[in-house]
Design an enzyme around this catalytic site. Structure first.
Site, PDB file in Angstrom:
ATOM      1  CB  CYS A 136      -0.852   0.155   1.373  1.00 16.60           C
ATOM      2  SG  CYS A 136      -2.076  -1.221   1.416  1.00 16.60           S
ATOM      3  N   GLY A 172       0.283  -0.124  -4.885  1.00 21.96           N
ATOM      4  CA  GLY A 172      -1.096  -0.632  -5.034  1.00 21.96           C
ATOM      5  C   GLY A 172      -2.093  -0.125  -6.069  1.00 21.96           C
ATOM      6  CG  ASN A 224       2.776   0.543   3.528  1.00 27.22           C
ATOM      7  OD1 ASN A 224       3.690   1.069   3.160  1.00 27.22           O
ATOM      8  ND2 ASN A 224       2.443  -0.484   3.091  1.00 27.22           N
ATOM      9  N   GLY A 225       1.031  -1.680   5.427  1.00 20.86           N
ATOM     10  CA  GLY A 225       1.776  -2.680   6.299  1.00 20.86           C
ATOM     11  C   GLY A 225       0.670  -4.006   6.819  1.00 20.86           C
ATOM     12  CE1 TYR A 274       8.879  -6.387  -8.545  1.00 21.30           C
ATOM     13  CE2 TYR A 274       7.515  -6.264  -6.374  1.00 21.30           C
ATOM     14  CZ  TYR A 274       7.553  -6.425  -7.908  1.00 21.30           C
ATOM     15  OH  TYR A 274       6.286  -6.429  -8.386  1.00 21.30           O
TER      16      TYR A 274
END
Ligand code: SF4
Length: 489
Positions: free
Chosen positions: A29, A55, A131-132, A274
């Site tokens: 996210c 996302g 996010n997570g 990445y």
């Protein structure tokens, strides 16, 4: 004045079964927040645009407009430009804004789970962008449900809002936040928006996910990655420290510490390999430079004679540049990416599924024929795409094909927000190196060593401590594997 539509849907959602499946790991996210700016919603839109790579399933923007202590939101399934138009954004202008792009790591891919997640309590609204992945969300949720809480979504993030509201006494945000985060375990970089326009940024004590602080013409801004600041021309101030909480209000900015802020820093090293954009800088290290350094180290560890070094664009581009520079072997973009393949590419039939891979990349046959090739990839997760592409190169008459991977083999699932969630999905956990080399149709295969990855990432720097659990199985935060990935979905 017409109010914006709430929770707008878009038909091109990734739950549609005819869309091209991807075997690449999905970004988790991205979050963004801007404190009191006359064009907060529109700028947040551009911030989300810059974070789209994190996302692509859904996106949303929530704005406090100083009207009746309410928060106004616009959310939908799909990509940022598919969800918002400027008229919608102008209608919700005024105040502070937060935004979110989502790929689901816990919770279903449905509109109800699109963020920011907004709750109302005692005539006041709050919105959260996360996010997570919280590894103990199932435990907290069970406790709260036993006490009578009713959950609206299957998201792990919702437990934070319940804890925050439960502890919110007489509008004391600081104390409520500290009590709420002290219960959370796992990965979170979150932004909370209050109905009064305060913005609160929080990073977990391990600092798994990035969250940066900046300023735009005197207005504080938070974003998952610095590339969002570049787009809106905000000044980068600093990365939030692990366990840091910043409260941005009329009094300015206040930084407080998480009760467990002494935890060992464990920034996700896969952000550099990445996930993050190469033009972002995380924790003082530029992602592009880091990928080049990984490629250089890979060349030192795995030299082989060849005519050219090439990536499968765009994933291996920067490591391949580093590999070529270190090895002295020419770099060629011998596969061309079709930039116009969107999410709406439809697989005609199951028997034609190779098109799904071929439509995105096409080899330059004149560069390939009769040449010994080194392909540099940033990771191999399931291996099916790599296998198809290697086969295509062989069919064009390539000589020897060697693959070099700029990270160690993925042998363990991630429980901190990335979507490779079981060992069965990870081909390096299923096949030893020689079998995998044969399976992919390669003449040789070499991964960057864990030691090489850490050294090339600057781990000698005492500030640089990384999570590398998906490579070596040493998880920085304990979890229950039977529940962590299943509890919310
Ligand atoms: S397990 Fe891997 S992908 Fe997950 S946070 Fe750690 S390094 Fe990142």
């Amino acid at each position: 004045m017409k109010e914006p539509e709430m929770n707008t849907t878009h038909p091109n959602c990734s739950t549609c079964p005819v869309f091209t499946p991807s075997e690449r790991p999905k970004d988790e996210c991205g979050v963004f927040g801007l404190y009191k700016h006359p064009e907060a919603a529109q700028i947040t839109y551009f911030g989300l645009y810059a974070l789209q790579h994190r996302g692509q399933e859904s996106a949303g923007i929530s704005v406090n407009r100083g009207i009746n202590d309410k928060i106004f939101s616009h959310k939908g399934m799909g990509l940022v430009p598919e969800i918002f138009n400027m008229d919608d954004l102008k209608r919700i202008e005024g105040g502070s804004a937060i935004g979110h792009v989502r790929y689901s790591t816990t919770g279903d891919s449905v509109l109800a789970n699109a963020q920011p997640f907004v709750v109302n309590h005692r005539h006041r609204s709050y919105a959260l962008a996360h996010n997570g992945n919280l590894v103990n969300a199932h435990i907290i949720r069970e406790e709260l449900e036993e006490q009578g809480s009713i959950f609206q979504t299957t998201m792990d993030s919702e437990v934070f809002l319940h804890l925050f509201i439960k502890n919110l006494i007489k509008g004391d945000y600081e104390s409520a936040i500290l009590k709420a985060v002290s219960k959370l375990e796992g990965a979170y970089s979150m932004i909370l928006l209050t109905c009064k326009g305060e913005i609160i940024g929080m990073k977990d004590p391990n600092g798994f996910r990035p969250l940066a602080l900046g300023k735009l013409n005197g207005h504080y801004v938070l974003a998952s990655e610095t590339c969002a600041f570049d787009l809106i021309q905000a000044e980068f101030i600093r990365e939030l420290a692990p366990g840091e909480i910043v409260i941005i209000s009329e009094d300015g900015i206040k930084s407080i510490k998480h009760p467990n802020a002494a935890a060992k820093k464990s920034l996700c090293i896969f952000e550099y390999i990445y996930f993050a954009r190469p033009d972002s800088t995380i924790d003082g290290k530029n992602v592009y430079e880091m990928r080049k350094a990984h490629g250089r180290r890979l060349a030192q560890e795995s030299h082989v004679d060849a005519d050219l070094v090439m990536p499968f664009p765009d994933s291996g581009n920067y490591a391949a540049i580093g590999y070529a520079a270190e090895s002295g072997i020419p770099f060629e973009m011998a596969m061309i990416r079709n930039h116009y393949v969107g999410r709406s590419f439809i697989q005609p039939t199951q028997s034609m599924r190779d098109f799904a891979v071929r439509v995105k990349l096409n080899p330059v046959r004149e560069l390939i024929k009769g040449k010994d090739i080194i392909i540099v990839e940033d990771s191999i997760i399931r291996g099916t795409t790599a296998k198809t592409r290697v086969k295509a190169l062989k069919e064009l008459g390539a000589g020897k094909i060697h693959m070099r991977v700029s990270c160690p083999p993925h042998k363990f699932p991630c429980y901190y927000g990335i979507d490779f969630s079981s060992k069965g999905e990870l081909i390096a956990a299923q096949k030893p190196l020689d079998e995998l080399t044969e399976y992919l149709g390669l003449d040789s295969l070499h991964y960057l060593s864990i030691e090489g990855m850490l050294e090339a990432s600057g781990v000698n720097d005492p500030e640089a401590n990384f999570c590398k659990a998906c490579f070596d199985g040493t998880y920085p935060v304990p979890f229950d594997p039977n529940f962590t990935k299943q509890c919310m979905g």
